[in-house]
Write a protein that holds these residues in place. Sequence first.
Motif, PDB file in Angstrom:
ATOM      1  N   GLY B  16       0.773  -1.233  -0.143  1.00 28.34           N
ATOM      2  CA  GLY B  16       0.082  -0.263  -0.420  1.00 28.34           C
ATOM      3  C   GLY B  16       0.674   1.522  -0.324  1.00 28.34           C
ATOM      4  N   GLN B  17       1.697   1.403   0.410  1.00 28.62           N
ATOM      5  CA  GLN B  17       2.569   2.458   0.697  1.00 28.62           C
ATOM      6  C   GLN B  17       3.128   3.266  -1.034  1.00 28.62           C
ATOM      7  N   SER B  18       3.762   4.163  -1.385  1.00 27.89           N
ATOM      8  CA  SER B  18       4.042   3.936  -2.422  1.00 27.89           C
ATOM      9  C   SER B  18       5.259   4.616  -2.839  1.00 27.89           C
ATOM     10  N   MET B  19       6.243   4.945  -3.453  1.00 29.93           N
ATOM     11  CA  MET B  19       7.276   5.436  -3.235  1.00 29.93           C
ATOM     12  C   MET B  19       7.421   5.905  -5.289  1.00 29.93           C
ATOM     13  N   ARG B  77       6.740   5.713 -10.399  1.00 26.91           N
ATOM     14  CA  ARG B  77       6.352   5.849  -9.378  1.00 26.91           C
ATOM     15  C   ARG B  77       5.583   4.312  -9.438  1.00 26.91           C
ATOM     16  N   LEU B  78       5.099   3.827  -8.307  1.00 23.12           N
ATOM     17  CA  LEU B  78       4.427   2.946  -7.713  1.00 23.12           C
ATOM     18  C   LEU B  78       3.976   3.622  -6.775  1.00 23.12           C
ATOM     19  N   LEU B  79       2.136   3.233  -7.039  1.00 26.34           N
ATOM     20  CA  LEU B  79       1.038   4.447  -6.856  1.00 26.34           C
ATOM     21  C   LEU B  79       0.514   3.769  -4.914  1.00 26.34           C
ATOM     22  N   SER B  80       0.582   2.449  -5.011  1.00 27.30           N
ATOM     23  CA  SER B  80       0.041   0.526  -4.251  1.00 27.30           C
ATOM     24  C   SER B  80       0.840   0.070  -3.938  1.00 27.30           C
ATOM     25  N   ALA B  81       1.880  -0.108  -3.657  1.00 31.58           N
ATOM     26  CA  ALA B  81       2.978  -1.350  -4.040  1.00 31.58           C
ATOM     27  C   ALA B  81       2.446  -2.135  -3.326  1.00 31.58           C
ATOM     28  N   ALA B  82       2.369  -3.533  -4.118  1.00 28.65           N
ATOM     29  CA  ALA B  82       1.582  -5.214  -4.147  1.00 28.65           C
ATOM     30  C   ALA B  82       2.732  -6.189  -3.850  1.00 28.65           C
ATOM     31  N   PRO B  83       2.843  -6.997  -3.471  1.00 31.66           N
ATOM     32  CA  PRO B  83       3.691  -7.879  -3.060  1.00 31.66           C
ATOM     33  C   PRO B  83       3.669  -8.933  -4.280  1.00 31.66           C
ATOM     34  N   SER B  84       3.443  -8.331  -5.170  1.00 31.20           N
ATOM     35  CA  SER B  84       3.744  -8.956  -6.100  1.00 31.20           C
ATOM     36  C   SER B  84       4.657  -8.214  -7.084  1.00 31.20           C
ATOM     37  N   GLN B  85       4.895  -6.615  -6.768  1.00 25.28           N
ATOM     38  CA  GLN B  85       5.427  -6.110  -7.347  1.00 25.28           C
ATOM     39  C   GLN B  85       7.174  -5.616  -6.861  1.00 25.28           C
ATOM     40  N   THR B  86       7.121  -7.271  -5.841  1.00 16.82           N
ATOM     41  CA  THR B  86       9.123  -7.603  -5.306  1.00 16.82           C
ATOM     42  C   THR B  86      10.020  -7.793  -6.697  1.00 16.82           C
ATOM     43  N   ARG B  96      19.319   5.343 -31.267  1.00 19.53           N
ATOM     44  CA  ARG B  96      18.913   4.538 -31.150  1.00 19.53           C
ATOM     45  C   ARG B  96      18.691   3.041 -31.246  1.00 19.53           C
ATOM     46  N   GLU B  97      19.818   2.425 -31.110  1.00 19.09           N
ATOM     47  CA  GLU B  97      20.057   1.315 -30.867  1.00 19.09           C
ATOM     48  C   GLU B  97      20.115   0.552 -29.520  1.00 19.09           C
ATOM     49  N   THR B  98      21.401   0.229 -29.430  1.00 16.45           N
ATOM     50  CA  THR B  98      22.130  -0.319 -28.014  1.00 16.45           C
ATOM     51  C   THR B  98      21.540   0.511 -26.900  1.00 16.45           C
ATOM     52  N   GLN B  99      20.914  -0.779 -25.689  1.00 12.33           N
ATOM     53  CA  GLN B  99      20.107  -0.272 -25.449  1.00 12.33           C
ATOM     54  C   GLN B  99      21.180  -0.065 -23.511  1.00 12.33           C
ATOM     55  N   TYR B 100      21.345   0.579 -23.009  1.00 15.04           N
ATOM     56  CA  TYR B 100      22.248   0.544 -22.005  1.00 15.04           C
ATOM     57  C   TYR B 100      22.049   0.587 -20.491  1.00 15.04           C
ATOM     58  N   PHE B 101      22.004  -0.378 -19.598  1.00 13.73           N
ATOM     59  CA  PHE B 101      21.167  -0.655 -18.508  1.00 13.73           C
ATOM     60  C   PHE B 101      21.706   0.273 -17.069  1.00 13.73           C
ATOM     61  N   GLY B 102      21.450   0.767 -16.118  1.00 16.44           N
ATOM     62  CA  GLY B 102      21.664   1.041 -14.754  1.00 16.44           C
ATOM     63  C   GLY B 102      21.600   0.165 -14.260  1.00 16.44           C
ATOM     64  N   PRO B 103      21.987   0.181 -12.641  1.00 17.54           N
ATOM     65  CA  PRO B 103      22.998  -1.084 -11.642  1.00 17.54           C
ATOM     66  C   PRO B 103      21.701  -1.510 -11.257  1.00 17.54           C
ATOM     67  N   GLY B 104      20.227  -1.170 -11.264  1.00 16.48           N
ATOM     68  CA  GLY B 104      19.300  -1.648 -10.776  1.00 16.48           C
ATOM     69  C   GLY B 104      18.707  -1.071  -9.570  1.00 16.48           C
ATOM     70  N   THR B 105      17.404  -1.407  -9.232  1.00 15.64           N
ATOM     71  CA  THR B 105      17.407  -0.995  -7.949  1.00 15.64           C
ATOM     72  C   THR B 105      16.276  -2.619  -7.181  1.00 15.64           C
ATOM     73  N   ARG B 106      16.169  -3.369  -6.448  1.00 15.63           N
ATOM     74  CA  ARG B 106      15.463  -4.102  -5.722  1.00 15.63           C
ATOM     75  C   ARG B 106      15.035  -3.589  -5.019  1.00 15.63           C
ATOM     76  N   LEU B 107      13.609  -3.981  -5.142  1.00 14.79           N
ATOM     77  CA  LEU B 107      12.334  -3.752  -4.308  1.00 14.79           C
ATOM     78  C   LEU B 107      11.783  -4.774  -3.933  1.00 14.79           C
ATOM     79  N   LEU B 108      12.082  -4.672  -2.118  1.00 18.62           N
ATOM     80  CA  LEU B 108      11.225  -5.596  -1.395  1.00 18.62           C
ATOM     81  C   LEU B 108       9.338  -5.378  -1.200  1.00 18.62           C
ATOM     82  N   VAL B 109       8.617  -5.890  -1.138  1.00 15.64           N
ATOM     83  CA  VAL B 109       7.028  -4.972  -0.678  1.00 15.64           C
ATOM     84  C   VAL B 109       6.941  -6.461  -0.085  1.00 15.64           C
ATOM     85  N   LEU B 110       6.906  -5.608   1.366  1.00 15.56           N
ATOM     86  CA  LEU B 110       6.147  -7.244   2.415  1.00 15.56           C
ATOM     87  C   LEU B 110       4.504  -7.146   2.450  1.00 15.56           C
TER      88      LEU B 110
END
Lengths: 112, 110
Positions: B16-19, B77-86, B96-110
């Motif tokens: 239910g929290q947002s972030m 934005r996650l308006l109302s977090a759910a465990p399925s969004q972990t 136009r072509e190659t995508q470059y990625f960031g290091p990632g965010t690990r999200l745990l929804v309890l």
Amino acid sequence: GESVGLHLPTLSVQEGDNSIINCAYSNSASDYFIWYKQESGKGPQFIIDIRSNMDKRQGQRVTVLLNKTVKHLSLQIAATQPGDSAVYFCAEKVEGYSTLTFGKGTMLLVSP
Amino acid sequence: NAGVTQTPKFQVLKTGQSMTLQCAQDMNHEYMSWYRQDPGMGLRLIHYSVGAGITDQGEVPNGYNVSRSTTEDFPLRLLSAAPSQTSVYFCASSSRETQYFGPGTRLLVL
């Protein structure tokens, strides 16, 4: 050898061997393909790409082969090193601004 | 040139929290996108943008909102977090072509 694990197909090789990772892509209209390497806890890292007007492209220790007839892509890594251990993803797209579609990945394990 | 940066690296939320997950790139790329990655699966596209003011849905957009007010930033934005969004969330940018990625965010929804 290659085995299907619980989550990801896994390829286990010895250091110094050549590795071949395969990918079947889904869209016959795709004309641009990329291989990414993802180490544990990191984002995917670009390795090599190939356009559909080519069937082979070589980089440093890596070669990508494209067979459009059977919609198959492979990544060959020469003289595999322990630092090559990672999950490898293929991705496909239609050239230009469009979305990438990723395969599920193959885990490469290199033992010394 | 920092490439693609993401913050935070790790977050725990209650249901239910947002972030907001932040993503920024300094390569002047027009195309930016958000993916989620779950165990045993490849990356699935959530939302993408082909330029400032333009966003569109990807494969799994439900439960997520995005906006693109500048070329550099593309927050998710996650308006109302759910465990399925972990999951692990990756932001990417490309010219136009190659995508470059960031290091990632690990999200745990309890």
